[in-house]
Design an enzyme around this catalytic site. Sequence first.
Site, mmCIF file in Angstrom:
data_model
loop_
_atom_site.group_PDB
_atom_site.id
_atom_site.type_symbol
_atom_site.label_atom_id
_atom_site.label_comp_id
_atom_site.label_asym_id
_atom_site.label_seq_id
_atom_site.Cartn_x
_atom_site.Cartn_y
_atom_site.Cartn_z
ATOM 1 N N ALA A 153 5.304 -22.058 -31.195
ATOM 2 C CA ALA A 153 5.903 -20.994 -30.636
ATOM 3 C C ALA A 153 5.142 -20.106 -30.047
ATOM 4 O O ALA A 153 3.971 -20.092 -30.063
ATOM 5 C CB ALA A 153 6.563 -20.468 -32.043
ATOM 6 N N LYS A 154 5.863 -19.182 -29.535
ATOM 7 C CA LYS A 154 5.385 -18.066 -28.585
ATOM 8 C C LYS A 154 4.256 -17.051 -29.563
ATOM 9 O O LYS A 154 3.560 -16.666 -28.746
ATOM 10 C CB LYS A 154 6.382 -17.110 -27.949
ATOM 11 N N ARG A 155 4.515 -17.329 -30.657
ATOM 12 C CA ARG A 155 3.544 -16.474 -31.554
ATOM 13 C C ARG A 155 1.920 -17.052 -31.633
ATOM 14 O O ARG A 155 0.939 -16.598 -31.939
ATOM 15 C CB ARG A 155 3.932 -16.414 -32.800
#
Length: 281
Positions: free
Chosen positions: A250-252
């Site tokens: 994920a972008k995290r």
Amino acid sequence: MIVTRFAPSPTGRLHLGHAYSALFARDAARAAGGRFLLRIEDIDAGRCRPEFVDGIFEDLAWLGLDWETPVRRQSAHMDDYAAALGRLDAQGLLYPCFCTRAEIQAEIAAAGGAPHGPDGPLYPGTCRRLAPSERAARIAAGEAYALRLDMAAAVAAAGPLDWHDRAAGRVAAAPQRFGDVVLARKDVPTSYHLAVTVDDALQGVSLVTRGRDLFEATHVHRLLQGLLGLPVPEWLHHGLLTGPDGRRYAKRDRSLTLLTLRESGCSSEEVRRMARGHPSE
């Protein structure tokens, strides 16, 4: 001719999961002698950033991908989505919803709960029951509202629908599981469901390749195609690339962005091998 697309949102830098999806779509088109498109899904002006658009182009070019130009950017085509909303409204399938998220949660709590769909508790239909005169008065008073699809009426209007997924086979559409989905808001005048459906039709996408996490959304997209008289593509919902902990990228996960991997010394060939790893089933 097969036409595929990769359609990221510019809300952060691309990661390995994005690389897998982009390569998957490009490879599917290449294997069939078809076309591969890039689309920028930037309808959410509050979260999308120009620097992330530039980053998408930079990362994909570094991976060795190329694509047709001009690239369709959703923010430049709001008229297309407004026209689709107008067609649905002319069929009597939309209604304004004045409820805030807090009000919806309070009503669900007061009722002791609500049926759940793929996206969580279903909207209880509060504003669907408003009289036309009350709707008009509240709009005239300047109240903010979203536009929801009257799901029961929409399903009745469209009749039985299905679609073909290359992995799952023939699937009967069951969009009613989502309840009265939001198709537009005051701050974002279209939804993901509506924009992606309209875009794929206008761009002639014939094979939609995307992650299995979006499989359920296809029920709604197939309904919108039926209501709007749009062509029906094939789908192929692929597995999701996961990290050592089993969680999907994920972008995290900033340490695993393509930019960070590139700056750490990884070559594009190494990252392509990593991205073509074994996705979860």
